[in-house]
Write a protein that holds these residues in place. Structure first.
Motif, PDB file in Angstrom:
ATOM      1  N   ARG A  43       0.828  -1.205   0.000  1.00 49.66           N
ATOM      2  CA  ARG A  43       0.000   0.000   0.000  1.00 49.66           C
ATOM      3  C   ARG A  43       0.864   1.257   0.000  1.00 49.66           C
ATOM      4  O   ARG A  43       0.544   2.241  -0.690  1.00 49.66           O
ATOM      5  CB  ARG A  43      -0.926  -0.012   1.219  1.00 49.66           C
ATOM      6  CG  ARG A  43      -2.022   1.039   1.138  1.00 49.66           C
ATOM      7  CD  ARG A  43      -3.027   0.859   2.242  1.00 49.66           C
ATOM      8  NE  ARG A  43      -2.479   1.245   3.549  1.00 49.66           N
ATOM      9  CZ  ARG A  43      -3.169   1.203   4.683  1.00 49.66           C
ATOM     10  NH1 ARG A  43      -4.430   0.773   4.666  1.00 49.66           N
ATOM     11  NH2 ARG A  43      -2.634   1.568   5.822  1.00 49.66           N
ATOM     12  N   ALA A  44       1.967   1.240   0.749  1.00 51.00           N
ATOM     13  CA  ALA A  44       2.857   2.401   0.779  1.00 51.00           C
ATOM     14  C   ALA A  44       3.503   2.630  -0.582  1.00 51.00           C
ATOM     15  O   ALA A  44       3.692   3.783  -1.005  1.00 51.00           O
ATOM     16  CB  ALA A  44       3.931   2.201   1.850  1.00 51.00           C
ATOM     17  N   GLU A  45       3.837   1.553  -1.267  1.00 52.54           N
ATOM     18  CA  GLU A  45       4.442   1.698  -2.590  1.00 52.54           C
ATOM     19  C   GLU A  45       3.445   2.302  -3.578  1.00 52.54           C
ATOM     20  O   GLU A  45       3.799   3.183  -4.386  1.00 52.54           O
ATOM     21  CB  GLU A  45       4.920   0.330  -3.088  1.00 52.54           C
ATOM     22  CG  GLU A  45       5.583   0.346  -4.452  1.00 52.54           C
ATOM     23  CD  GLU A  45       6.847   1.191  -4.491  1.00 52.54           C
ATOM     24  OE1 GLU A  45       7.221   1.650  -5.596  1.00 52.54           O
ATOM     25  OE2 GLU A  45       7.464   1.401  -3.429  1.00 52.54           O
ATOM     26  N   LEU A  46       2.196   1.860  -3.513  1.00 48.30           N
ATOM     27  CA  LEU A  46       1.174   2.443  -4.388  1.00 48.30           C
ATOM     28  C   LEU A  46       0.935   3.916  -4.041  1.00 48.30           C
ATOM     29  O   LEU A  46       0.775   4.756  -4.940  1.00 48.30           O
ATOM     30  CB  LEU A  46      -0.132   1.649  -4.250  1.00 48.30           C
ATOM     31  CG  LEU A  46      -0.096   0.205  -4.769  1.00 48.30           C
ATOM     32  CD1 LEU A  46      -1.406  -0.506  -4.443  1.00 48.30           C
ATOM     33  CD2 LEU A  46       0.167   0.177  -6.269  1.00 48.30           C
ATOM     34  N   ALA A  47       0.916   4.229  -2.737  1.00 42.02           N
ATOM     35  CA  ALA A  47       0.727   5.623  -2.315  1.00 42.02           C
ATOM     36  C   ALA A  47       1.892   6.495  -2.760  1.00 42.02           C
ATOM     37  O   ALA A  47       1.701   7.650  -3.168  1.00 42.02           O
ATOM     38  CB  ALA A  47       0.561   5.686  -0.803  1.00 42.02           C
ATOM     39  N   ARG A 133      -1.492  10.390   2.693  1.00 42.49           N
ATOM     40  CA  ARG A 133      -1.677   8.937   2.720  1.00 42.49           C
ATOM     41  C   ARG A 133      -0.332   8.208   2.691  1.00 42.49           C
ATOM     42  O   ARG A 133      -0.119   7.231   3.428  1.00 42.49           O
ATOM     43  CB  ARG A 133      -2.532   8.492   1.530  1.00 42.49           C
ATOM     44  CG  ARG A 133      -4.002   8.867   1.649  1.00 42.49           C
ATOM     45  CD  ARG A 133      -4.838   8.159   0.609  1.00 42.49           C
ATOM     46  NE  ARG A 133      -4.498   8.583  -0.752  1.00 42.49           N
ATOM     47  CZ  ARG A 133      -5.071   9.608  -1.378  1.00 42.49           C
ATOM     48  NH1 ARG A 133      -5.991  10.341  -0.769  1.00 42.49           N
ATOM     49  NH2 ARG A 133      -4.722   9.914  -2.617  1.00 42.49           N
ATOM     50  N   TYR A 134       0.582   8.712   1.875  1.00 42.58           N
ATOM     51  CA  TYR A 134       1.905   8.076   1.798  1.00 42.58           C
ATOM     52  C   TYR A 134       2.659   8.220   3.118  1.00 42.58           C
ATOM     53  O   TYR A 134       3.294   7.268   3.594  1.00 42.58           O
ATOM     54  CB  TYR A 134       2.697   8.703   0.658  1.00 42.58           C
ATOM     55  CG  TYR A 134       4.105   8.180   0.524  1.00 42.58           C
ATOM     56  CD1 TYR A 134       4.379   6.818   0.613  1.00 42.58           C
ATOM     57  CD2 TYR A 134       5.175   9.058   0.297  1.00 42.58           C
ATOM     58  CE1 TYR A 134       5.681   6.341   0.488  1.00 42.58           C
ATOM     59  CE2 TYR A 134       6.462   8.583   0.172  1.00 42.58           C
ATOM     60  CZ  TYR A 134       6.706   7.232   0.263  1.00 42.58           C
ATOM     61  OH  TYR A 134       7.992   6.755   0.146  1.00 42.58           O
ATOM     62  N   ARG A 139       4.742   5.709   8.079  1.00 39.04           N
ATOM     63  CA  ARG A 139       4.804   5.622   9.539  1.00 39.04           C
ATOM     64  C   ARG A 139       4.334   4.251  10.024  1.00 39.04           C
ATOM     65  O   ARG A 139       4.954   3.647  10.905  1.00 39.04           O
ATOM     66  CB  ARG A 139       3.941   6.728  10.149  1.00 39.04           C
ATOM     67  CG  ARG A 139       3.896   6.729  11.668  1.00 39.04           C
ATOM     68  CD  ARG A 139       5.252   7.008  12.256  1.00 39.04           C
ATOM     69  NE  ARG A 139       5.185   7.079  13.710  1.00 39.04           N
ATOM     70  CZ  ARG A 139       6.245   7.169  14.502  1.00 39.04           C
ATOM     71  NH1 ARG A 139       7.461   7.188  13.987  1.00 39.04           N
ATOM     72  NH2 ARG A 139       6.100   7.236  15.814  1.00 39.04           N
ATOM     73  N   ALA A 140       3.245   3.763   9.447  1.00 40.20           N
ATOM     74  CA  ALA A 140       2.738   2.443   9.824  1.00 40.20           C
ATOM     75  C   ALA A 140       3.769   1.365   9.504  1.00 40.20           C
ATOM     76  O   ALA A 140       4.013   0.452  10.317  1.00 40.20           O
ATOM     77  CB  ALA A 140       1.436   2.162   9.090  1.00 40.20           C
ATOM     78  N   GLU A 141       4.386   1.466   8.343  1.00 42.40           N
ATOM     79  CA  GLU A 141       5.417   0.495   7.953  1.00 42.40           C
ATOM     80  C   GLU A 141       6.597   0.526   8.926  1.00 42.40           C
ATOM     81  O   GLU A 141       7.116  -0.525   9.317  1.00 42.40           O
ATOM     82  CB  GLU A 141       5.886   0.799   6.537  1.00 42.40           C
ATOM     83  CG  GLU A 141       6.922  -0.168   6.008  1.00 42.40           C
ATOM     84  CD  GLU A 141       7.395   0.200   4.610  1.00 42.40           C
ATOM     85  OE1 GLU A 141       8.435  -0.338   4.181  1.00 42.40           O
ATOM     86  OE2 GLU A 141       6.732   1.024   3.948  1.00 42.40           O
TER      87      GLU A 141
END
Length: 212
Positions: A43-47, A133-134, A139-141
């Motif tokens: 998801r981070a990569e897509l963001a 969002r990114y 941060r979550a990652e």
């Protein structure tokens, strides 16, 4: 057999059972965290891709608006209030992390200038939302990566140090108890043999006296 030895054996067996159970729980936690981290990384990569594309487009249209409208008109098109942010929090295995942030954009000023300026303003708003969002995904990652590393460290400590140490301690206690059992068995047998010999002695003497 020593009662302290028995109590020590039971105590170490319980601690060993707890350690093995803890290792299984840590292994399960590690797999759950790894799966969730993989999802967040995707998801981070897509963001990141979305944010970079929008940021490039916003920069392009800002240059076009600057050429057509000038810096003064661009400043007039800027919102008077800053953007806000509302975070929602997700959780996996006790780890809280930001998820699905909501960017609260201020009202845009009345339209003015060229269509390039209007489009530049709209793209900048979209880029800001994508950037938020990114940032939340990053941060979550980071939080899950740190917890996964800590979980793996704890699991290795339990499996490679705590469990082997308790197993060795339990083995030594069992050897000591076995030695005590053997010693006690030999002592009882020796005492039984001695008592048997003492009883046979007077009986044999009486039999000899009667015969004479």
């Amino acid at each position: 057999m020593s009662s302290m030895g028995r109590a020590g054996k039971v105590r170490v067996e319980r601690r060993l059972m707890t350690a093995r159970h803890g290792a299984r729980l840590l292994d399960r936690k590690q797999h759950i965290l790894a799966d969730e981290l993989e999802r967040l990384q995707l998801r981070a990569e897509l963001a990141r891709t979305e944010w970079e594309e929008l940021a490039r487009e916003a920069a392009l249209w800002l240059r076009r608006a600057a050429a057509l409208d000038g810096s003064a008109r661009i400043e007039e098109a800027a919102p008077l209030e800053p953007a806000g942010l509302q975070l929602r929090w997700g959780s996996t295995m006790g780890v809280a992390y930001p998820e699905d942030p909501e960017c609260q954009l201020p009202a845009a000023p009345a339209a003015g200038g060229s269509s390039a300026l209007s489009y530049a303003a709209a793209v900048h708003r979209s880029a800001l939302e994508a950037g938020v969002r990114y940032a939340a995904d990053q941060r979550a990652e980071m939080l899950l990566t740190a917890e996964l590393a800590a979980t793996r460290t704890r699991q290795r400590a339990v499996e490679n140090r705590w469990i082997p140490r308790l197993e060795n301690e339990l083995l030594n206690i069992r050897r000591q108890l076995d030695a005590q059992e053997l010693e006690e068995s030999l002592r009882l047998r020796w005492a039984a043999d001695r008592n048997s010999g003492n009883t046979a002695g007077p009986a044999l003497g009486a039999a000899r006296k009667g015969a004479s």
